[in-house]
Design a protein around this motif. Structure first.
Motif, PDB file in Angstrom:
ATOM      1  N   LYS A 281       0.827  -1.206   0.000  1.00 18.62           N
ATOM      2  CA  LYS A 281       0.000   0.000   0.000  1.00 18.62           C
ATOM      3  C   LYS A 281       0.866   1.262   0.000  1.00 18.62           C
ATOM      4  O   LYS A 281       0.560   2.256  -0.673  1.00 18.62           O
ATOM      5  CB  LYS A 281      -0.920  -0.004   1.219  1.00 18.62           C
ATOM      6  CG  LYS A 281      -1.995  -1.084   1.165  1.00 18.62           C
ATOM      7  CD  LYS A 281      -2.840  -1.083   2.439  1.00 18.62           C
ATOM      8  CE  LYS A 281      -3.884  -2.177   2.405  1.00 18.62           C
ATOM      9  NZ  LYS A 281      -4.678  -2.239   3.658  1.00 18.62           N
ATOM     10  N   GLN A 282       1.946   1.201   0.769  1.00 13.32           N
ATOM     11  CA  GLN A 282       2.860   2.348   0.832  1.00 13.32           C
ATOM     12  C   GLN A 282       3.494   2.616  -0.534  1.00 13.32           C
ATOM     13  O   GLN A 282       3.573   3.760  -0.991  1.00 13.32           O
ATOM     14  CB  GLN A 282       3.943   2.069   1.873  1.00 13.32           C
ATOM     15  CG  GLN A 282       4.927   3.209   2.070  1.00 13.32           C
ATOM     16  CD  GLN A 282       6.012   2.831   3.072  1.00 13.32           C
ATOM     17  OE1 GLN A 282       6.281   1.654   3.299  1.00 13.32           O
ATOM     18  NE2 GLN A 282       6.643   3.826   3.661  1.00 13.32           N
ATOM     19  N   LEU A 283       3.949   1.557  -1.198  1.00  7.73           N
ATOM     20  CA  LEU A 283       4.559   1.695  -2.513  1.00  7.73           C
ATOM     21  C   LEU A 283       3.561   2.255  -3.519  1.00  7.73           C
ATOM     22  O   LEU A 283       3.899   3.130  -4.322  1.00  7.73           O
ATOM     23  CB  LEU A 283       5.082   0.329  -2.987  1.00  7.73           C
ATOM     24  CG  LEU A 283       5.737   0.287  -4.370  1.00  7.73           C
ATOM     25  CD1 LEU A 283       6.936   1.224  -4.427  1.00  7.73           C
ATOM     26  CD2 LEU A 283       6.171  -1.145  -4.710  1.00  7.73           C
ATOM     27  N   ALA A 284       2.313   1.767  -3.459  1.00  7.99           N
ATOM     28  CA  ALA A 284       1.291   2.267  -4.377  1.00  7.99           C
ATOM     29  C   ALA A 284       1.036   3.750  -4.152  1.00  7.99           C
ATOM     30  O   ALA A 284       0.880   4.523  -5.115  1.00  7.99           O
ATOM     31  CB  ALA A 284       0.000   1.471  -4.189  1.00  7.99           C
ATOM     32  N   ALA A 285       1.022   4.166  -2.883  1.00  8.02           N
ATOM     33  CA  ALA A 285       0.809   5.586  -2.573  1.00  8.02           C
ATOM     34  C   ALA A 285       1.976   6.434  -3.063  1.00  8.02           C
ATOM     35  O   ALA A 285       1.777   7.533  -3.605  1.00  8.02           O
ATOM     36  CB  ALA A 285       0.620   5.759  -1.068  1.00  8.02           C
ATOM     37  N   PHE A 286       3.197   5.938  -2.864  1.00  2.29           N
ATOM     38  CA  PHE A 286       4.382   6.660  -3.340  1.00  2.29           C
ATOM     39  C   PHE A 286       4.348   6.835  -4.857  1.00  2.29           C
ATOM     40  O   PHE A 286       4.634   7.910  -5.394  1.00  2.29           O
ATOM     41  CB  PHE A 286       5.653   5.907  -2.936  1.00  2.29           C
ATOM     42  CG  PHE A 286       6.019   6.045  -1.479  1.00  2.29           C
ATOM     43  CD1 PHE A 286       5.446   7.014  -0.678  1.00  2.29           C
ATOM     44  CD2 PHE A 286       6.956   5.188  -0.909  1.00  2.29           C
ATOM     45  CE1 PHE A 286       5.784   7.138   0.657  1.00  2.29           C
ATOM     46  CE2 PHE A 286       7.312   5.301   0.429  1.00  2.29           C
ATOM     47  CZ  PHE A 286       6.720   6.275   1.209  1.00  2.29           C
ATOM     48  N   LEU A 287       4.024   5.757  -5.569  1.00  2.00           N
ATOM     49  CA  LEU A 287       3.993   5.811  -7.030  1.00  2.00           C
ATOM     50  C   LEU A 287       2.919   6.778  -7.520  1.00  2.00           C
ATOM     51  O   LEU A 287       3.151   7.561  -8.448  1.00  2.00           O
ATOM     52  CB  LEU A 287       3.742   4.413  -7.595  1.00  2.00           C
ATOM     53  CG  LEU A 287       4.918   3.440  -7.545  1.00  2.00           C
ATOM     54  CD1 LEU A 287       4.473   2.046  -7.973  1.00  2.00           C
ATOM     55  CD2 LEU A 287       6.056   3.917  -8.458  1.00  2.00           C
TER      56      LEU A 287
ATOM     57  N   ALA B   1       1.680   9.358  -5.948  1.00  2.00           N
ATOM     58  CA  ALA B   1       2.108  10.733  -5.677  1.00  2.00           C
ATOM     59  C   ALA B   1       3.185  11.180  -6.657  1.00  2.00           C
ATOM     60  O   ALA B   1       3.159  12.307  -7.167  1.00  2.00           O
ATOM     61  CB  ALA B   1       2.621  10.838  -4.240  1.00  2.00           C
ATOM     62  N   ALA B   2       4.147  10.280  -6.948  1.00  2.00           N
ATOM     63  CA  ALA B   2       5.250  10.630  -7.841  1.00  2.00           C
ATOM     64  C   ALA B   2       4.760  10.861  -9.267  1.00  2.00           C
ATOM     65  O   ALA B   2       5.217  11.779  -9.960  1.00  2.00           O
ATOM     66  CB  ALA B   2       6.303   9.525  -7.821  1.00  2.00           C
ATOM     67  N   MET B   3       3.803  10.054  -9.724  1.00  2.00           N
ATOM     68  CA  MET B   3       3.313  10.160 -11.095  1.00  2.00           C
ATOM     69  C   MET B   3       2.486  11.431 -11.323  1.00  2.00           C
ATOM     70  O   MET B   3       2.332  11.873 -12.453  1.00  2.00           O
ATOM     71  CB  MET B   3       2.479   8.926 -11.445  1.00  2.00           C
ATOM     72  CG  MET B   3       3.271   7.643 -11.588  1.00  2.00           C
ATOM     73  SD  MET B   3       4.557   7.707 -12.872  1.00  2.00           S
ATOM     74  CE  MET B   3       6.019   8.017 -11.881  1.00  2.00           C
ATOM     75  N   GLY B   4       1.936  11.999 -10.266  1.00  2.00           N
ATOM     76  CA  GLY B   4       1.126  13.202 -10.443  1.00  2.00           C
ATOM     77  C   GLY B   4       1.833  14.480 -10.051  1.00  2.00           C
ATOM     78  O   GLY B   4       1.236  15.554 -10.070  1.00  2.00           O
TER      79      GLY B   4
END
Length: 356
Positions: free
Chosen positions: A249-255, A257-260
């Protein structure tokens, strides 16, 4: 024509009850048309939902149950008022009576384990059940157990977990021989507590035809897929599972945030979105939902309580695979071989006899 596989479902189990369990069953029926269902639940809540799925209704028998086990009930409380009449109990009892090949519930884990042990009983020579789950890895998948059925385990119990997990992996991965490792704080033979080291020695000495012992595996090796089966006790196993779910879940949130964050990142995402979709699918816990209670005289699958229809369908699919590939007979064969060889080579461990 092959005989249909029959699954009994605790329709009321989980956070969402019939709206998820019946939707998941309908989804699984589309994948496995040879399935038949025994459905247990409160007719006032379940039957209106079942009407939405005519194909599922046509291959199902519905049984009204007055009692539903709450997600927060203690196992002793659930047994006291739910034995014989709750949707959870009756779905398990269908397996005992031979009316279903496997039972599936998204309900209270402690209550499900207690009822399963009480109704189906433990296999001969198995002292404690283990909850075994499928873990996605960089290579494919592994079986990991125990994921929290019981806290703590001695060397012999860890060995028994290895036998049962090995049988599950053989059924799941269609292999004649599987590799097994023990979760430990290091790969060196001197690392870890005495029970883990002793379990390793037992596995080396057993020389089982269906199981190859590969040694110790550290926590960061679980997701690498070094072995088909990773064995630990329930306390550390459950922590490892929850840590992995939290990291995903943490990795998905990081990705996200980074993509936007910038226009270039958003443009880059458009080009890479198929790769991100594959990553999301690989890490989606709903596609790996479902854990098996091993050590019982019957197959019981625990689905995550908060899963969606896809996740419940995945738990049903696991149950289908375990039933079609003769999980119980594989475990019994491995246990019989080991204890037969052990008795032939000398007296059975007196400590185990005392515990029995």
């Amino acid at each position: 024509m092959a005989q249909p596989t029959i699954i009994s479902i605790d329709v009321m189990g989980g956070d969402f009850g019939p709206s998820v369990t019946l939707a998941g069953a309908d989804m699984e029926l589309k994948r496995r048309p040879d399935l038949r269902f025994e459905l247990y639940g409160d007719q006032a809540h379940a039957l209106p939902e079942l009407e939405k799925y005519p194909a599922l209704k046509a291959v199902s028998n519905f049984h009204h149950c007055d009692v539903t086990i709450g997600m927060d009930e203690k196992p002793s409380q659930a047994l006291r008022h739910g034995r014989g009449k709750s949707s959870m109990w009756r779905s398990i009892e269908a397996v005992k009576r031979g009316e279903a090949h496997v039972a599936v519930s998204a309900g209270n884990t402690g209550a499900l384990m207690a009822m399963s042990k009480f109704c189906l009983r433990m296999m001969a020579d198995i002292e404690r059940p283990a909850l075994a789950a499928i873990w996605p890895t960089t290579r494919s998948e592994s079986v990991v157990l125990d994921m929290g059925a019981t806290i703590g385990a001695d060397a012999q119990q860890l060995f028994d977990f290895a036998l049962m997990g090995g049988a599950m992996a053989r059924a799941l991965f269609q292999k004649d021989k599987v590799t097994v490792g023990l979760l430990n704080i290091g790969v060196e033979e001197v690392k870890g507590n005495e029970e883990v080291r002793t379990a390793g020695q037992l596995l080396r000495d057993a020389d089982l035809p269906s199981l190859e012992y590969a040694g110790f595996v550290e926590g960061d090796g679980i997701g690498q897929g070094y072995v088909d089966v990773i064995v630990t006790e329930g306390f550390s196993g459950n922590i490892a599972l929850k840590a992995a779910e939290g990291t995903a879940k943490q990795l998905a949130a990081f990705l996200k945030a980074a993509m936007g964050r910038t226009m270039m990142a958003r443009i880059g995402y458009l080009f890479a979105r198929s790769a991100f979709k594959r990553l999301r699918d690989k890490m989606d816990p709903n596609k790996h939902n479902g854990a098996v209670f091993l050590g019982l005289n019957g197959i019981v699958i625990k689905s995550h309580g908060g899963t969606d229809a896809l996740g419940f369908a995945s738990a049903l699919d696991l149950g289908y695979d375990m039933a079609r590939n003769n999980l119980i007979s594989k475990i019994q064969t491995d246990l019989a071989h080991y204890y037969r060889e052990r008795q032939a080579s000398g007296p059975v461990d007196s400590e185990k006899e005392d515990r029995a």
